[in-house]
Write a protein that holds these residues in place. Structure first.
Motif, PDB file in Angstrom:
ATOM      1  N   UNK A   5       0.819  -1.203   0.000  1.00 13.96           N
ATOM      2  CA  UNK A   5       0.000   0.000   0.000  1.00 13.96           C
ATOM      3  C   UNK A   5       0.854   1.256   0.000  1.00 13.96           C
ATOM      4  N   UNK A   6       2.174   1.105   0.030  1.00 11.52           N
ATOM      5  CA  UNK A   6       3.037   2.284   0.034  1.00 11.52           C
ATOM      6  C   UNK A   6       3.597   2.585  -1.340  1.00 11.52           C
ATOM      7  N   UNK A   7       3.477   1.642  -2.276  1.00  9.67           N
ATOM      8  CA  UNK A   7       4.124   1.805  -3.564  1.00  9.67           C
ATOM      9  C   UNK A   7       3.148   2.300  -4.614  1.00  9.67           C
ATOM     10  N   UNK A   8       3.670   2.548  -5.804  1.00  8.82           N
ATOM     11  CA  UNK A   8       2.828   2.998  -6.917  1.00  8.82           C
ATOM     12  C   UNK A   8       3.118   2.130  -8.122  1.00  8.82           C
ATOM     13  N   UNK A   9       2.674   0.916  -8.098  1.00 13.10           N
ATOM     14  CA  UNK A   9       2.874   0.012  -9.216  1.00 13.10           C
ATOM     15  C   UNK A   9       4.280  -0.541  -9.240  1.00 13.10           C
ATOM     16  N   UNK A  10       4.791  -0.920 -10.426  1.00 16.10           N
ATOM     17  CA  UNK A  10       6.131  -1.464 -10.543  1.00 16.10           C
ATOM     18  C   UNK A  10       7.149  -0.485 -10.005  1.00 16.10           C
ATOM     19  N   UNK A  11       8.200  -0.980  -9.394  1.00 16.09           N
ATOM     20  CA  UNK A  11       9.146  -0.083  -8.740  1.00 16.09           C
ATOM     21  C   UNK A  11      10.566  -0.334  -9.222  1.00 16.09           C
ATOM     22  N   UNK A  12      10.905   0.104 -10.434  1.00 14.64           N
ATOM     23  CA  UNK A  12      12.279   0.007 -10.898  1.00 14.64           C
ATOM     24  C   UNK A  12      13.145   0.978 -10.129  1.00 14.64           C
ATOM     25  N   UNK A  13      14.454   0.832 -10.265  1.00 15.66           N
ATOM     26  CA  UNK A  13      15.365   1.726  -9.561  1.00 15.66           C
ATOM     27  C   UNK A  13      15.147   3.157 -10.017  1.00 15.66           C
ATOM     28  N   UNK A  14      15.176   4.080  -9.058  1.00 13.84           N
ATOM     29  CA  UNK A  14      14.975   5.482  -9.390  1.00 13.84           C
ATOM     30  C   UNK A  14      16.153   5.995 -10.210  1.00 13.84           C
ATOM     31  N   UNK A  15      15.913   6.930 -11.070  1.00 14.97           N
ATOM     32  CA  UNK A  15      16.983   7.495 -11.866  1.00 14.97           C
ATOM     33  C   UNK A  15      16.431   8.553 -12.783  1.00 14.97           C
ATOM     34  N   UNK A  16      17.252   9.009 -13.758  1.00 16.81           N
ATOM     35  CA  UNK A  16      16.814  10.061 -14.672  1.00 16.81           C
ATOM     36  C   UNK A  16      15.548   9.694 -15.436  1.00 16.81           C
ATOM     37  N   UNK A  31       6.007  14.717   3.428  1.00 20.42           N
ATOM     38  CA  UNK A  31       5.121  14.801   4.601  1.00 20.42           C
ATOM     39  C   UNK A  31       3.683  14.467   4.220  1.00 20.42           C
ATOM     40  N   UNK A  32       3.261  14.931   3.041  1.00 19.40           N
ATOM     41  CA  UNK A  32       1.903  14.618   2.574  1.00 19.40           C
ATOM     42  C   UNK A  32       1.748  13.119   2.344  1.00 19.40           C
ATOM     43  N   UNK A  33       2.758  12.502   1.754  1.00 17.54           N
ATOM     44  CA  UNK A  33       2.727  11.057   1.505  1.00 17.54           C
ATOM     45  C   UNK A  33       2.590  10.288   2.812  1.00 17.54           C
ATOM     46  N   UNK A  34       3.374  10.676   3.800  1.00 17.14           N
ATOM     47  CA  UNK A  34       3.316   9.984   5.092  1.00 17.14           C
ATOM     48  C   UNK A  34       1.980  10.190   5.778  1.00 17.14           C
ATOM     49  N   UNK A  35       1.444  11.396   5.698  1.00 13.77           N
ATOM     50  CA  UNK A  35       0.149  11.676   6.317  1.00 13.77           C
ATOM     51  C   UNK A  35      -0.956  10.863   5.660  1.00 13.77           C
ATOM     52  N   UNK A  36      -0.881  10.725   4.327  1.00 12.69           N
ATOM     53  CA  UNK A  36      -1.860   9.914   3.599  1.00 12.69           C
ATOM     54  C   UNK A  36      -1.762   8.461   4.023  1.00 12.69           C
ATOM     55  N   UNK A  37      -0.563   7.947   4.132  1.00  9.03           N
ATOM     56  CA  UNK A  37      -0.380   6.553   4.536  1.00  9.03           C
ATOM     57  C   UNK A  37      -1.030   6.280   5.890  1.00  9.03           C
ATOM     58  N   UNK A  38      -0.814   7.195   6.820  1.00 12.20           N
ATOM     59  CA  UNK A  38      -1.376   7.012   8.163  1.00 12.20           C
ATOM     60  C   UNK A  38      -2.907   7.047   8.113  1.00 12.20           C
ATOM     61  N   UNK A  39      -3.455   7.974   7.325  1.00 12.90           N
ATOM     62  CA  UNK A  39      -4.911   8.092   7.228  1.00 12.90           C
ATOM     63  C   UNK A  39      -5.524   6.829   6.619  1.00 12.90           C
TER      64      UNK A  39
END
Length: 282
Positions: A5-16, A31-39
């Protein structure tokens, strides 16, 4: 909270090649992401969810559809939606379109993962429920979008086609960015483009819902962000969209955090439903 529930679909390595990650690092967004997760966690952790989650999902769908229609200019009371079955005249058609989209969106997740553009075309077909040749495809040269709430200049057909292709490629590539960021970008881009001749706001909000469900953040679709967008008000919605369209870091952060607040309010709405069910009041 679980990783799903914390991810957004496939999670390849971050980069350009993963531009959404940079948006997730803008001031205020983590901070918004964390607040949403808690809610969201609070709703999923409610004791009522263990035995009545289907009822919560159904109620969230109805309230989300009502709120999305309200943002499109058809602000009906919830009980009116429960009572009515005919949505064929005037603003009734907007309410009917919103209800149809809410029902249809839940059936399109597997297609979304393969072709977001096919899903968007399907959503327009479902919303418009017409037989003219503008339904189910992006605008052509010379065609205009009817979206009274959004008064921004409309991109031309070539720009719409190019940016839709870019959005499609971005979504198919996957991202390591949080679900909130991906959902906000999909929502904002569709509102900015208004790619169809009608119902673009309803479609943008339905697409946001598909992303939130498909990402695993809200897999049971019990946190209707549309409720939050309506509660925050049209003026705030349009002002936040102006930030997205500006493309500035500050504007993008303002839009993403606005979407985060809306999702939190949607989660709060379903928490209240859980509490009512627990008391036997609903």
């Amino acid at each position: 909270m679980s990783t799903s529930r914390a991810s957004a679909g496939p999670t390849p390595a971050a980069g350009p090649a993963d531009p959404l990650v940079a948006l997730g690092e803008l001031p205020g967004v983590p901070e918004a992401v964390e607040s949403v997760r808690k809610a969201v966690d609070r709703v999923y952790g409610h004791r009522v969810m263990r035995r009545r989650s289907t009822e919560i999902t159904s109620e969230a769908a109805l309230r989300g559809a009502r709120a999305s229609a309200a943002l499109a200019g058809a602000d009906w009371a919830l009980e009116e939606l429960r009572r009515r079955s005919d949505f064929s005249l005037g603003e009734d058609r907007t309410v009917g379109a919103s209800l149809r989209l809410t029902a249809e969106a839940g059936q399109l997740l597997s297609i979304w993962r393969q072709s977001p553009l096919r899903v968007l075309a399907r959503l327009h077909l479902v919303a418009a429920a017409d037989s003219d040749d503008t339904v189910g495809r992006p605008r052509k040269a010379g065609e205009r979008a009817d979206e009274p709430l959004i008064e921004l200049a409309q991109p031309d057909a070539d720009e719409v086609a190019g940016r839709l292709d870019g959005l499609n490629s971005l979504l198919l590539a996957g991202s390591a960015a949080p679900a909130l960021v991906t959902a906000a970008v999909v929502h904002g881009e569709l509102l900015a483009l208004r790619p169809f001749t009608s119902h673009n706001g309803l479609i943008a909000r339905a697409a946001e819902r598909i992303v939130l469900v498909g990402s695993g953040l809200d897999p049971k679709s019990i946190c209707p962000a549309e409720v939050g967008h309506a509660e925050l008000g049209r003026a705030a919605y349009v002002a936040a969209l102006d930030g997205y369209v500006s493309g500035t870091p500050e504007g993008m952060a303002a839009w993403i955090t606005h979407c985060g607040k809306a999702l939190e309010l949607g989660a709060r709405e379903s928490t209240a439903v859980c509490e009512a069910l627990q008391r036997g009041a609903a």
